[in-house]
Design a protein around this motif. Structure first.
Motif, short mmCIF file in Angstrom:
data_model
loop_
_atom_site.label_atom_id
_atom_site.label_comp_id
_atom_site.label_asym_id
_atom_site.label_seq_id
_atom_site.Cartn_x
_atom_site.Cartn_y
_atom_site.Cartn_z
N TYR A 74 -5.22 -6.08 15.81
CA TYR A 74 -5.53 -4.76 16.30
C TYR A 74 -5.31 -4.94 17.93
O TYR A 74 -4.48 -4.20 18.39
CB TYR A 74 -6.87 -4.13 15.92
CG TYR A 74 -7.06 -2.70 16.59
CD1 TYR A 74 -6.64 -1.48 16.59
CD2 TYR A 74 -7.94 -2.97 17.85
CE1 TYR A 74 -6.77 -0.50 17.13
CE2 TYR A 74 -8.41 -1.81 18.56
CZ TYR A 74 -7.61 -0.60 18.22
OH TYR A 74 -8.09 0.61 19.14
N SER A 85 -0.55 -1.18 16.57
CA SER A 85 -2.04 -1.54 16.34
C SER A 85 -2.49 -0.74 15.10
O SER A 85 -3.75 -1.03 14.62
CB SER A 85 -2.94 -0.90 17.58
OG SER A 85 -2.83 0.27 17.74
N GLY A 88 -3.72 -2.88 11.84
CA GLY A 88 -4.88 -3.65 12.32
C GLY A 88 -6.09 -2.52 11.93
O GLY A 88 -7.20 -2.89 11.52
N TYR A 89 -5.98 -1.44 12.55
CA TYR A 89 -6.90 -0.41 12.38
C TYR A 89 -7.42 -0.06 11.21
O TYR A 89 -8.72 0.07 10.73
CB TYR A 89 -6.54 0.81 13.42
CG TYR A 89 -7.73 1.97 13.28
CD1 TYR A 89 -8.82 1.94 14.17
CD2 TYR A 89 -7.53 2.97 12.60
CE1 TYR A 89 -9.64 2.95 13.96
CE2 TYR A 89 -8.16 4.12 12.40
CZ TYR A 89 -9.46 4.08 13.24
OH TYR A 89 -10.34 5.04 13.14
#
Length: 138
Positions: A74, A85, A88-89
């Motif tokens: 992230y 990102s 990853g979040y």
């Protein structure tokens, strides 16, 4: 430590003093990513501790390591475009949900033992051990 060193590195690269650097989008991205990771860390520690204590240590530890790798993804994704990102979040949210559900299962098992004398600990450990590798699926 990695996140803090990246913030320091970007801070030295930008001109000016203090945290207000007009036109410094690289610093803003690094600082924001560091703040986001720092704000999510207490929640992660709480659910990791509860899941390991109340349910099963091995799947909780596996999920905890996966969360740390996902947060790294992230952070690095946040340094590029903000859309990088997002995976990853979302992956991190899924791991936090898994740890939270492990905690709830452990609490429910405790109350089942307390009120009814039924112990489902082995079943819960088997299920969480079987589900934890599924966290690897993106």
């Amino acid at each position: 430590a990695f996140f803090a060193s990246k913030v320091e590195h970007e801070s030295k690269h930008c001109n000016g003093k203090g945290f207000q650097r007009p036109g410094s989008s690289a610093f803003d991205r690094v600082y924001t990513a560091n703040q986001n990771c720092g704000h999510a860390y207490p929640t992660f520690l709480a659910v990791l501790w509860c899941a390991g204590l109340l349910c099963s240590q091995a799947p909780a530890a596996f999920a905890g390591l996966m969360y740390l790798f996902v947060r790294q993804k992230y952070f690095v994704g946040y340094l590029g475009e903000r859309t990088q990102s997002t995976p990853g979040y979302l992956f991190g949210k899924r791991i936090i949900l898994f740890l939270f559900l492990m905690s709830v299962a452990g609490i429910l098992n405790y109350y089942l033992i307390f009120f009814f004398g039924s112990d489902f600990e082995m079943h819960i450990k088997t299920i969480t051990s079987a589900i934890s590798p599924l966290l690897l699926i993106p």
